[in-house]
Write a protein that holds these residues in place. Structure first.
Motif, short mmCIF file in Angstrom:
data_model
loop_
_atom_site.label_atom_id
_atom_site.label_comp_id
_atom_site.label_asym_id
_atom_site.label_seq_id
_atom_site.Cartn_x
_atom_site.Cartn_y
_atom_site.Cartn_z
N GLN A 11 48.76 88.90 49.22
CA GLN A 11 49.34 88.65 50.49
C GLN A 11 49.78 89.74 51.39
O GLN A 11 49.89 89.86 52.54
CB GLN A 11 50.04 87.31 50.40
N TYR A 12 50.37 90.59 50.45
CA TYR A 12 50.89 91.74 51.21
C TYR A 12 50.04 92.87 51.19
O TYR A 12 50.52 93.82 52.31
CB TYR A 12 52.23 92.17 50.34
N LEU A 13 49.21 92.96 50.40
CA LEU A 13 48.19 94.08 50.83
C LEU A 13 46.93 94.13 51.45
O LEU A 13 46.65 94.80 52.54
CB LEU A 13 47.42 94.23 49.26
N GLU A 14 46.59 92.68 51.83
CA GLU A 14 45.77 92.33 52.84
C GLU A 14 45.86 92.63 54.05
O GLU A 14 45.04 93.25 55.09
CB GLU A 14 45.20 90.69 52.70
N PRO A 15 47.25 92.51 54.94
CA PRO A 15 47.45 92.89 56.18
C PRO A 15 47.50 94.44 56.38
O PRO A 15 47.10 94.87 57.44
CB PRO A 15 48.79 92.23 56.31
N LEU A 16 47.62 95.26 55.19
CA LEU A 16 47.48 96.62 55.32
C LEU A 16 46.17 97.11 55.19
O LEU A 16 45.90 98.29 55.07
CB LEU A 16 48.28 97.40 54.24
N GLY A 17 45.07 96.38 55.04
CA GLY A 17 43.81 96.70 55.02
C GLY A 17 43.15 96.98 53.31
O GLY A 17 42.24 97.53 53.36
N ILE A 18 44.17 96.68 52.50
CA ILE A 18 43.85 96.78 51.23
C ILE A 18 43.21 95.65 50.47
O ILE A 18 44.05 94.70 50.12
CB ILE A 18 44.87 97.48 50.28
N LYS A 19 41.88 95.72 50.33
CA LYS A 19 41.33 94.41 49.52
C LYS A 19 40.92 94.59 48.27
O LYS A 19 40.35 95.68 48.07
CB LYS A 19 40.28 93.98 50.39
N VAL A 20 41.59 94.10 47.25
CA VAL A 20 41.55 94.30 46.02
C VAL A 20 40.37 93.26 45.03
O VAL A 20 39.56 93.67 44.64
CB VAL A 20 42.70 94.30 45.11
N ALA A 21 40.86 92.02 45.42
CA ALA A 21 40.00 90.97 44.70
C ALA A 21 38.61 90.92 45.10
O ALA A 21 38.62 91.20 46.48
CB ALA A 21 40.61 89.66 44.91
N PHE A 22 37.72 90.70 44.42
CA PHE A 22 36.25 90.56 45.03
C PHE A 22 35.58 91.88 45.61
O PHE A 22 34.84 91.65 46.44
CB PHE A 22 36.16 89.36 45.87
N LYS A 23 36.17 93.03 45.28
CA LYS A 23 35.78 94.40 45.83
C LYS A 23 35.87 95.27 44.76
O LYS A 23 36.29 95.03 43.58
CB LYS A 23 36.93 94.89 46.97
N PRO A 24 35.29 96.35 45.01
CA PRO A 24 35.09 97.38 43.74
C PRO A 24 36.33 97.78 43.14
O PRO A 24 36.75 98.21 42.14
CB PRO A 24 34.24 98.75 44.28
N LEU A 25 37.53 97.91 44.21
CA LEU A 25 38.68 98.16 43.87
C LEU A 25 39.45 97.23 42.87
O LEU A 25 40.13 97.45 41.98
CB LEU A 25 39.88 98.21 45.05
N GLY A 26 38.88 95.93 42.72
CA GLY A 26 39.46 94.88 41.92
C GLY A 26 38.74 95.26 40.46
O GLY A 26 39.43 95.14 39.32
N VAL A 27 37.62 95.97 40.51
CA VAL A 27 37.02 96.33 39.05
C VAL A 27 37.85 97.41 38.57
O VAL A 27 37.98 97.44 37.32
CB VAL A 27 35.48 96.73 39.39
N LEU A 28 38.07 98.58 39.31
CA LEU A 28 38.88 99.50 38.93
C LEU A 28 40.35 99.07 38.31
O LEU A 28 40.93 99.49 37.24
CB LEU A 28 39.37 100.45 40.16
N VAL A 29 41.01 98.11 39.13
CA VAL A 29 42.30 97.50 38.70
C VAL A 29 42.09 96.78 37.42
O VAL A 29 42.94 97.12 36.41
CB VAL A 29 42.64 96.45 39.47
#
Length: 278
Positions: free
Chosen positions: A127-145
Protein backbone atom coordinates in the motif's frame (compact mmCIF):
# COMPACT_ATOMS: atom_id res chain seq x y z
CA UNK A 1 45.37 -56.56 14.01
CA UNK A 2 48.67 -55.81 12.29
CA UNK A 3 50.55 -52.75 13.48
CA UNK A 4 50.73 -51.45 9.92
CA UNK A 5 47.03 -51.97 9.19
CA UNK A 6 44.94 -48.81 9.20
CA UNK A 7 41.70 -48.92 11.13
CA UNK A 8 38.72 -47.63 9.15
CA UNK A 9 35.25 -47.03 10.52
CA UNK A 10 33.58 -47.54 7.13
CA UNK A 11 34.02 -50.66 4.98
CA UNK A 12 36.66 -50.91 2.27
CA UNK A 13 36.84 -48.62 -0.71
CA UNK A 14 35.15 -50.96 -3.18
CA UNK A 15 32.19 -51.74 -0.95
CA UNK A 16 31.73 -48.10 0.03
CA UNK A 17 31.97 -46.98 -3.60
CA UNK A 18 29.47 -49.65 -4.60
CA UNK A 19 26.92 -48.47 -2.05
CA UNK A 20 27.49 -44.85 -3.10
CA UNK A 21 27.01 -45.54 -6.80
CA UNK A 22 23.92 -47.66 -6.16
CA UNK A 23 22.39 -44.97 -3.95
CA UNK A 24 23.08 -42.20 -6.46
CA UNK A 25 21.69 -44.34 -9.26
CA UNK A 26 18.39 -44.92 -7.46
CA UNK A 27 17.95 -41.37 -6.18
CA UNK A 28 19.47 -39.24 -8.96
CA UNK A 29 20.52 -41.05 -12.13
CA UNK A 30 17.43 -43.19 -12.74
CA UNK A 31 14.91 -40.31 -12.46
CA UNK A 32 17.05 -38.11 -14.69
CA UNK A 33 17.50 -40.96 -17.13
CA UNK A 34 13.73 -41.44 -17.24
CA UNK A 35 13.29 -37.76 -18.14
CA UNK A 36 15.73 -38.03 -21.05
CA UNK A 37 14.22 -41.36 -22.14
CA UNK A 38 10.69 -39.92 -22.21
CA UNK A 39 11.90 -36.89 -24.16
CA UNK A 40 13.62 -39.15 -26.69
CA UNK A 41 10.19 -40.24 -27.94
CA UNK A 42 9.85 -36.80 -29.56
CA UNK A 43 11.34 -36.09 -32.95
CA UNK A 44 13.87 -33.29 -33.20
CA UNK A 45 11.32 -31.01 -34.85
CA UNK A 46 8.70 -31.74 -32.18
CA UNK A 47 11.26 -31.21 -29.43
CA UNK A 48 12.29 -27.85 -30.88
CA UNK A 49 8.66 -26.78 -31.28
CA UNK A 50 7.96 -27.46 -27.61
CA UNK A 51 11.04 -25.80 -26.11
CA UNK A 52 11.07 -22.78 -28.45
CA UNK A 53 7.45 -21.74 -28.00
CA UNK A 54 7.33 -18.00 -27.14
CA UNK A 55 5.56 -18.64 -23.85
CA UNK A 56 8.16 -21.22 -22.81
CA UNK A 57 11.10 -19.02 -23.86
CA UNK A 58 9.65 -16.17 -21.80
CA UNK A 59 9.53 -18.49 -18.80
CA UNK A 60 13.21 -19.42 -19.33
CA UNK A 61 14.20 -15.77 -19.31
CA UNK A 62 12.19 -15.06 -16.17
CA UNK A 63 13.30 -18.14 -14.21
CA UNK A 64 17.01 -18.02 -15.01
CA UNK A 65 17.29 -14.25 -15.08
CA UNK A 66 15.59 -13.75 -11.73
CA UNK A 67 17.46 -16.71 -10.21
CA UNK A 68 20.82 -15.20 -11.15
CA UNK A 69 19.73 -11.77 -9.91
CA UNK A 70 18.44 -13.20 -6.61
CA UNK A 71 21.63 -15.20 -6.07
CA UNK A 72 23.74 -12.10 -6.73
CA UNK A 73 21.69 -10.04 -4.27
CA UNK A 74 21.96 -12.78 -1.66
CA UNK A 75 25.72 -12.99 -2.21
CA UNK A 76 26.08 -9.32 -1.25
CA UNK A 77 23.60 -9.02 1.57
CA UNK A 78 24.15 -12.58 2.82
CA UNK A 79 27.83 -11.74 3.26
CA UNK A 80 26.93 -8.57 5.15
CA UNK A 81 24.52 -10.46 7.40
CA UNK A 82 27.03 -13.24 8.08
CA UNK A 83 29.69 -10.64 8.89
CA UNK A 84 27.38 -8.89 11.34
CA UNK A 85 26.45 -12.14 13.07
CA UNK A 86 30.09 -13.21 13.44
CA UNK A 87 31.89 -9.96 14.23
CA UNK A 88 29.39 -7.97 16.31
CA UNK A 89 27.32 -8.44 19.45
CA UNK A 90 23.97 -6.67 19.58
CA UNK A 91 20.53 -7.11 21.16
CA UNK A 92 18.47 -9.72 19.33
CA UNK A 93 21.47 -11.37 17.69
CA UNK A 94 20.32 -14.90 18.58
CA UNK A 95 16.84 -14.15 17.26
CA UNK A 96 18.18 -12.88 13.93
CA UNK A 97 20.53 -15.86 13.69
CA UNK A 98 17.54 -18.18 14.15
CA UNK A 99 15.39 -16.25 11.66
CA UNK A 100 18.00 -16.82 8.95
CA UNK A 101 16.96 -20.47 8.85
CA UNK A 102 13.25 -19.65 8.64
CA UNK A 103 13.03 -20.21 4.84
CA UNK A 104 14.39 -23.73 5.41
CA UNK A 105 11.63 -24.63 7.86
CA UNK A 106 8.75 -22.60 6.43
CA UNK A 107 6.61 -24.39 3.82
CA UNK A 108 7.11 -22.66 0.49
CA UNK A 109 3.38 -22.18 -0.05
CA UNK A 110 3.13 -20.37 3.30
CA UNK A 111 6.06 -18.16 2.31
CA UNK A 112 4.38 -17.31 -0.98
CA UNK A 113 1.07 -16.43 0.68
CA UNK A 114 2.83 -14.31 3.32
CA UNK A 115 4.86 -12.39 0.71
CA UNK A 116 1.73 -11.82 -1.36
CA UNK A 117 -0.10 -10.47 1.67
CA UNK A 118 2.79 -8.10 2.34
CA UNK A 119 3.32 -6.80 -1.19
CA UNK A 120 -0.20 -6.85 -2.64
CA UNK A 121 -1.81 -3.54 -3.49
CA UNK A 122 -3.59 -3.46 -0.14
CA UNK A 123 -0.82 -5.23 1.79
CA UNK A 124 1.26 -3.86 4.65
CA UNK A 125 4.10 -2.84 2.37
CA UNK A 126 2.35 -2.80 -0.99
CA UNK A 127 0.00 0.00 0.00
CA UNK A 128 3.00 2.29 0.40
CA UNK A 129 4.94 1.03 -2.64
CA UNK A 130 2.07 1.19 -5.14
CA UNK A 131 1.70 5.02 -4.94
CA UNK A 132 5.43 5.26 -5.71
CA UNK A 133 4.98 3.21 -8.86
CA UNK A 134 6.67 0.14 -7.41
CA UNK A 135 4.52 -2.89 -8.14
CA UNK A 136 5.77 -6.10 -6.55
CA UNK A 137 2.94 -8.59 -6.33
CA UNK A 138 1.88 -10.26 -9.60
CA UNK A 139 4.91 -8.83 -11.39
CA UNK A 140 8.43 -10.15 -12.18
CA UNK A 141 9.68 -8.12 -9.23
CA UNK A 142 7.57 -10.33 -6.98
CA UNK A 143 9.37 -13.39 -8.35
CA UNK A 144 12.68 -11.76 -7.46
CA UNK A 145 11.51 -11.00 -3.91
CA UNK A 146 10.40 -14.60 -3.36
CA UNK A 147 13.68 -16.03 -4.72
CA UNK A 148 15.75 -13.70 -2.56
CA UNK A 149 13.77 -14.81 0.48
CA UNK A 150 14.28 -18.55 -0.06
CA UNK A 151 17.95 -18.25 -1.12
CA UNK A 152 19.41 -16.05 1.62
CA UNK A 153 20.16 -18.84 4.16
CA UNK A 154 22.39 -20.68 1.69
CA UNK A 155 24.85 -17.80 1.46
CA UNK A 156 24.79 -16.94 5.16
CA UNK A 157 25.29 -20.51 6.38
CA UNK A 158 28.04 -21.15 3.84
CA UNK A 159 30.07 -18.03 4.59
CA UNK A 160 29.47 -17.86 8.34
CA UNK A 161 31.78 -20.76 9.38
CA UNK A 162 34.63 -19.36 7.27
CA UNK A 163 34.31 -15.96 8.93
CA UNK A 164 34.27 -17.59 12.36
CA UNK A 165 37.55 -19.35 11.59
CA UNK A 166 39.14 -16.19 10.19
CA UNK A 167 41.47 -14.73 12.81
CA UNK A 168 40.96 -11.02 13.43
CA UNK A 169 44.71 -10.70 13.95
CA UNK A 170 45.13 -10.88 10.17
CA UNK A 171 43.04 -7.73 9.77
CA UNK A 172 44.93 -6.03 12.61
CA UNK A 173 48.23 -6.89 10.95
CA UNK A 174 47.04 -5.42 7.66
CA UNK A 175 45.88 -2.26 9.42
CA UNK A 176 49.22 -1.94 11.21
CA UNK A 177 50.94 -2.05 7.81
CA UNK A 178 48.87 0.91 6.65
CA UNK A 179 46.11 -0.88 4.73
CA UNK A 180 42.77 0.87 4.56
CA UNK A 181 39.51 -0.95 5.28
CA UNK A 182 38.69 -1.57 1.63
CA UNK A 183 42.24 -2.76 0.94
CA UNK A 184 42.09 -5.12 3.90
CA UNK A 185 38.78 -6.54 2.75
CA UNK A 186 39.83 -6.89 -0.89
CA UNK A 187 43.31 -8.33 -0.41
CA UNK A 188 43.05 -10.16 2.93
CA UNK A 189 39.46 -11.19 3.66
CA UNK A 190 37.88 -11.63 0.23
CA UNK A 191 40.42 -14.20 -1.10
CA UNK A 192 39.71 -16.39 1.95
CA UNK A 193 35.91 -16.24 1.84
CA UNK A 194 35.47 -16.09 -1.96
CA UNK A 195 35.25 -19.89 -2.54
CA UNK A 196 32.61 -20.21 0.19
CA UNK A 197 30.78 -17.15 -1.12
CA UNK A 198 30.65 -18.62 -4.61
CA UNK A 199 29.42 -21.92 -3.17
CA UNK A 200 26.59 -20.07 -1.43
CA UNK A 201 25.84 -18.24 -4.68
CA UNK A 202 25.63 -21.54 -6.57
CA UNK A 203 23.38 -23.12 -3.94
CA UNK A 204 21.08 -20.09 -3.87
CA UNK A 205 20.87 -20.12 -7.67
CA UNK A 206 20.16 -23.86 -7.80
CA UNK A 207 17.38 -23.51 -5.24
CA UNK A 208 15.88 -20.49 -7.00
CA UNK A 209 15.76 -22.10 -10.45
CA UNK A 210 13.59 -24.97 -9.24
CA UNK A 211 11.47 -22.99 -6.78
CA UNK A 212 7.73 -23.30 -7.26
CA UNK A 213 5.63 -23.02 -4.12
CA UNK A 214 6.70 -19.58 -2.90
CA UNK A 215 6.64 -18.04 -6.40
CA UNK A 216 3.30 -19.01 -7.92
CA UNK A 217 1.29 -17.02 -5.40
CA UNK A 218 3.16 -13.72 -5.64
CA UNK A 219 3.96 -13.99 -9.37
CA UNK A 220 0.37 -13.95 -10.56
CA UNK A 221 1.30 -16.41 -13.35
CA UNK A 222 0.52 -14.01 -16.17
CA UNK A 223 1.51 -15.53 -19.55
CA UNK A 224 4.61 -13.94 -21.11
CA UNK A 225 5.04 -11.78 -17.99
CA UNK A 226 5.34 -13.70 -14.74
CA UNK A 227 5.19 -17.40 -15.60
CA UNK A 228 8.15 -19.43 -14.33
CA UNK A 229 9.46 -22.55 -16.05
CA UNK A 230 8.43 -24.99 -13.26
CA UNK A 231 4.87 -23.72 -13.71
CA UNK A 232 5.07 -24.45 -17.44
CA UNK A 233 6.08 -28.02 -16.61
CA UNK A 234 3.15 -28.38 -14.19
CA UNK A 235 0.81 -26.96 -16.84
CA UNK A 236 2.00 -29.54 -19.38
CA UNK A 237 1.50 -32.33 -16.85
CA UNK A 238 -2.03 -31.15 -16.06
CA UNK A 239 -2.75 -31.33 -19.79
CA UNK A 240 -1.34 -34.90 -19.86
CA UNK A 241 1.41 -33.70 -22.19
CA UNK A 242 4.12 -35.72 -20.48
CA UNK A 243 6.61 -35.55 -23.35
CA UNK A 244 6.21 -31.78 -23.52
CA UNK A 245 6.81 -31.51 -19.78
CA UNK A 246 9.94 -33.66 -19.93
CA UNK A 247 11.24 -31.70 -22.94
CA UNK A 248 11.08 -28.44 -20.98
CA UNK A 249 12.57 -30.21 -17.98
CA UNK A 250 15.52 -31.42 -20.07
CA UNK A 251 16.27 -27.89 -21.28
CA UNK A 252 16.01 -26.58 -17.73
CA UNK A 253 18.29 -29.35 -16.49
CA UNK A 254 20.93 -28.73 -19.17
CA UNK A 255 20.93 -24.96 -18.65
CA UNK A 256 21.13 -25.33 -14.87
CA UNK A 257 23.92 -27.88 -15.10
CA UNK A 258 25.90 -25.69 -17.50
CA UNK A 259 25.62 -22.65 -15.25
CA UNK A 260 26.49 -24.61 -12.12
CA UNK A 261 29.46 -26.22 -13.90
CA UNK A 262 30.74 -22.78 -14.88
CA UNK A 263 30.29 -21.49 -11.32
CA UNK A 264 32.02 -24.52 -9.79
CA UNK A 265 34.88 -24.28 -12.29
CA UNK A 266 35.34 -20.63 -11.41
CA UNK A 267 35.19 -21.54 -7.73
CA UNK A 268 37.87 -24.22 -8.15
CA UNK A 269 40.07 -21.81 -10.11
CA UNK A 270 39.65 -19.18 -7.40
CA UNK A 271 40.48 -21.67 -4.65
CA UNK A 272 43.60 -22.86 -6.48
CA UNK A 273 44.72 -19.33 -7.18
CA UNK A 274 44.17 -18.37 -3.57
CA UNK A 275 46.12 -21.42 -2.41
CA UNK A 276 49.07 -20.48 -4.60
CA UNK A 277 49.18 -16.88 -3.49
CA UNK A 278 48.79 -17.47 0.22
Amino acid sequence: MSATQTFRVLPGFRLTLGYTVAYLSLIVLLPLGAVFLKTASLSLAEFWTVISAPRVVASYKLSFGMSLAAAAINAVFGLMLAWSLVRYSFPGKRLIDALVDLPFALPTAVAGIALTALYAKNGWLGQYLEPLGIKVAFKPLGVLVALVFIGLPFVVRTVQPILEDLDTEIEEAAASLGAERWQTFRHVILPVILPALMTGFALAFARAVGEYGSVIFIAGNIPMVSEITPLMIITKLEQYDYTGATAIAVVMLLLSFSLLLAINSLQAWTANRTGRTR
